[in-house]
Design an enzyme around this catalytic site. Structure first.
Site, mmCIF file in Angstrom:
data_model
loop_
_atom_site.group_PDB
_atom_site.id
_atom_site.type_symbol
_atom_site.label_atom_id
_atom_site.label_comp_id
_atom_site.label_asym_id
_atom_site.label_seq_id
_atom_site.Cartn_x
_atom_site.Cartn_y
_atom_site.Cartn_z
ATOM 1 N N HIS A 106 0.796 -1.237 0.000
ATOM 2 C CA HIS A 106 0.000 0.000 0.000
ATOM 3 C C HIS A 106 0.824 1.280 0.000
ATOM 4 O O HIS A 106 0.549 2.218 0.751
ATOM 5 C CB HIS A 106 -0.947 -0.003 1.200
ATOM 6 C CG HIS A 106 -2.054 -1.025 1.124
ATOM 7 N ND1 HIS A 106 -2.590 -1.464 -0.066
ATOM 8 C CD2 HIS A 106 -2.733 -1.683 2.105
ATOM 9 C CE1 HIS A 106 -3.553 -2.348 0.185
ATOM 10 N NE2 HIS A 106 -3.650 -2.508 1.487
ATOM 11 N N HIS A 179 -9.707 2.286 0.726
ATOM 12 C CA HIS A 179 -9.662 1.138 1.622
ATOM 13 C C HIS A 179 -10.745 1.196 2.702
ATOM 14 O O HIS A 179 -10.502 0.873 3.873
ATOM 15 C CB HIS A 179 -8.266 1.067 2.250
ATOM 16 C CG HIS A 179 -7.785 -0.301 2.543
ATOM 17 N ND1 HIS A 179 -8.211 -1.021 3.636
ATOM 18 C CD2 HIS A 179 -6.922 -1.104 1.877
ATOM 19 C CE1 HIS A 179 -7.608 -2.194 3.639
ATOM 20 N NE2 HIS A 179 -6.822 -2.273 2.581
ATOM 21 N N GLU A 318 -11.871 -3.086 -2.857
ATOM 22 C CA GLU A 318 -10.873 -2.146 -3.354
ATOM 23 C C GLU A 318 -10.741 -2.305 -4.865
ATOM 24 O O GLU A 318 -10.049 -3.215 -5.337
ATOM 25 C CB GLU A 318 -9.523 -2.440 -2.689
ATOM 26 C CG GLU A 318 -9.573 -2.501 -1.173
ATOM 27 C CD GLU A 318 -8.406 -3.292 -0.597
ATOM 28 O OE1 GLU A 318 -7.261 -3.067 -0.988
ATOM 29 O OE2 GLU A 318 -8.654 -4.167 0.245
HETATM 30 C C1 BGC Z 1 -4.921 -6.404 1.724
HETATM 31 C C2 BGC Z 1 -4.667 -7.205 2.971
HETATM 32 C C3 BGC Z 1 -3.960 -6.324 3.955
HETATM 33 C C4 BGC Z 1 -4.811 -5.136 4.252
HETATM 34 C C5 BGC Z 1 -4.131 -4.198 5.176
HETATM 35 C C6 BGC Z 1 -5.752 -5.231 2.090
HETATM 36 O O1 BGC Z 1 -5.930 -4.429 0.973
HETATM 37 O O2 BGC Z 1 -5.542 -7.148 0.745
HETATM 38 O O3 BGC Z 1 -3.894 -8.331 2.688
HETATM 39 O O4 BGC Z 1 -3.653 -6.998 5.129
HETATM 40 O O5 BGC Z 1 -5.094 -4.469 3.069
HETATM 41 O O6 BGC Z 1 -5.049 -3.558 5.909
#
Ligand code: BGC
Length: 354
Positions: A106, A179, A318
């Protein structure tokens, strides 16, 4: 209508952070914070006309700064994991901060989810917030100066439209998403297992032990990942399946049938029987990471109102391109050229079913 209120002080920058609440005549409101451009609250009526907050979040700015989980945040420059925190583009190897084991997740150490966005409100029947951010050349190891604009617009039909735009001055990967953790029964209503989900996706991406896509694009037919007909999230979530076991539930990329589209199309429908709330997702993106909140547990960071953070009490949808595309030539293209604009639209529309 738009109102602005102080959320807290960001100690590291000695500045106040503000939240903006957009309201429409349909009884829906959406609150967005300058920190991470995160959606901190969505209130929308249920089938009895009662409005409830349907997204996970925190009461204090401090928790948005310190906690994991990316609650409600805008995620970039590249959502999801990049294997080994590295990729090679035009013969040059780029190294990213590894904030998730040996991988980058991310956006890295201080991704866009942890930056302060400039917010410009525009009031009206359909209130709008335009958020902008500059990401310098070399930001978190990514090449090129990027300028990003994200527009949140609350439509009269109780839909939240999110439009992303980004430009760069050097070739660089970009794959943005939001998210938000939804629970249509209300964020405090417990397990998401009884939500009925439909995703128009005929393939998904299997992952390795680190949740990195293996490179295979697999048919959902005959697997727990087949949501082409509506079924509850819980129905197959505990099935004896390697991908579910690795992730502790759903946490995979689902590829929409036919791929990306020019204009947003209806791709996902979620229904929660107790509240009667329905969430319909329209997007032009090729994929969605459906994440059932498997790592949501946290003793340290309770949610709004002191609610304990518990796994699988909220889910994320997402919309994005395929994760780790930079390391898989057979995946979607996520490289943006200097003369192009990255665009991405997603619309989360709320309604009720009696
Ligand atoms: C991912 C997860 C990750 C999470 C973090 C999601 O977008 O797919 O694997 O742990 O984000 O908060």
């Amino acid at each position: 209508m738009i109102t602005k209120h102080e959320f807290g002080t960001l100690e590291s920058e000695s500045r106040k952070i503000y939240n903006y609440t957009m309201k429409n005549r349909g009884g829906m409101s959406v609150t967005v914070t300058e920190f991470g451009g995160a959606i901190v609250e969505i209130r929308v009526p249920d089938k009895f006309g009662r409005d409830t907050d349907v997204v996970g979040g925190y009461d204090s700015l401090r928790d948005y700064v310190l906690a994991d989980g990316y609650l409600g945040a805008l995620v970039g420059r590249v959502a999801n994991r990049i294997a080994g925190g590295t990729f090679t583009l035009d013969g040059e190897t780029h190294r990213l901060f590894r904030n998730n084991g040996k991988n980058s997740l991310h956006g890295g150490k201080v991704g866009w989810s942890h930056r302060v966005w400039a917010v410009k409100p525009e009031d009206g029947e359909e209130p709008k917030l335009t958020l902008t951010l500059h990401s310098p050349d070399g930001d978190e190891g990514y090449p090129g100066n990027m300028d990003v604009t994200v527009t949140y617009e609350l439509l009269s039909n109780n839909a939240l439209s999110i439009r992303y735009e980004a430009t760069t001055d050097k070739r660089t990967p970009v794959n943005l998403t939001n998210h938000t953790y939804f629970n249509l029964g209300g964020y405090a209503s417990g397990s998401i297992r009884d939500h009925v989900l439909q995703i128009e996706a005929d393939t998904y991406l299997p992952t390795d032990a680190d949740l990195i896509p293996t490179g295979e694009i697999r048919s959902v037919a005959g697997t727990p990942f087949d949501f082409r007909e509506p079924k509850t999230i819980g129905r197959d979530m505990d099935a004896d399946n390697a991908d579910l076991k690795t992730a502790g539930g759903y946490d995979q990329c689902f590829n929409f049938t036919g791929g990306a589209t020019k204009a947003p199309e209806r791709r996902i429908i979620v229904y929660e029987p107790n509240s009667g709330r329905v969430l319909t997702v329209f997007t032009d993106q090729p994929c969605v990471q459906f994440y059932s909140g498997n790592f949501l547990d946290s003793a340290e960071f309770p949610m709004k109102g002191g609610l304990p953070r518990r796994k699988q009490t909220a889910f994320c949808l997402e919309t994005q391109a395929m994760p780790d595309s930079v390391n898989h030539p057979n995946f979607t293209n996520t490289i943006l050229n200097p003369n192009e604009t990255y665009t991405h639209t997603v619309i989360y529309r709320f309604s009720v079913q009696q």
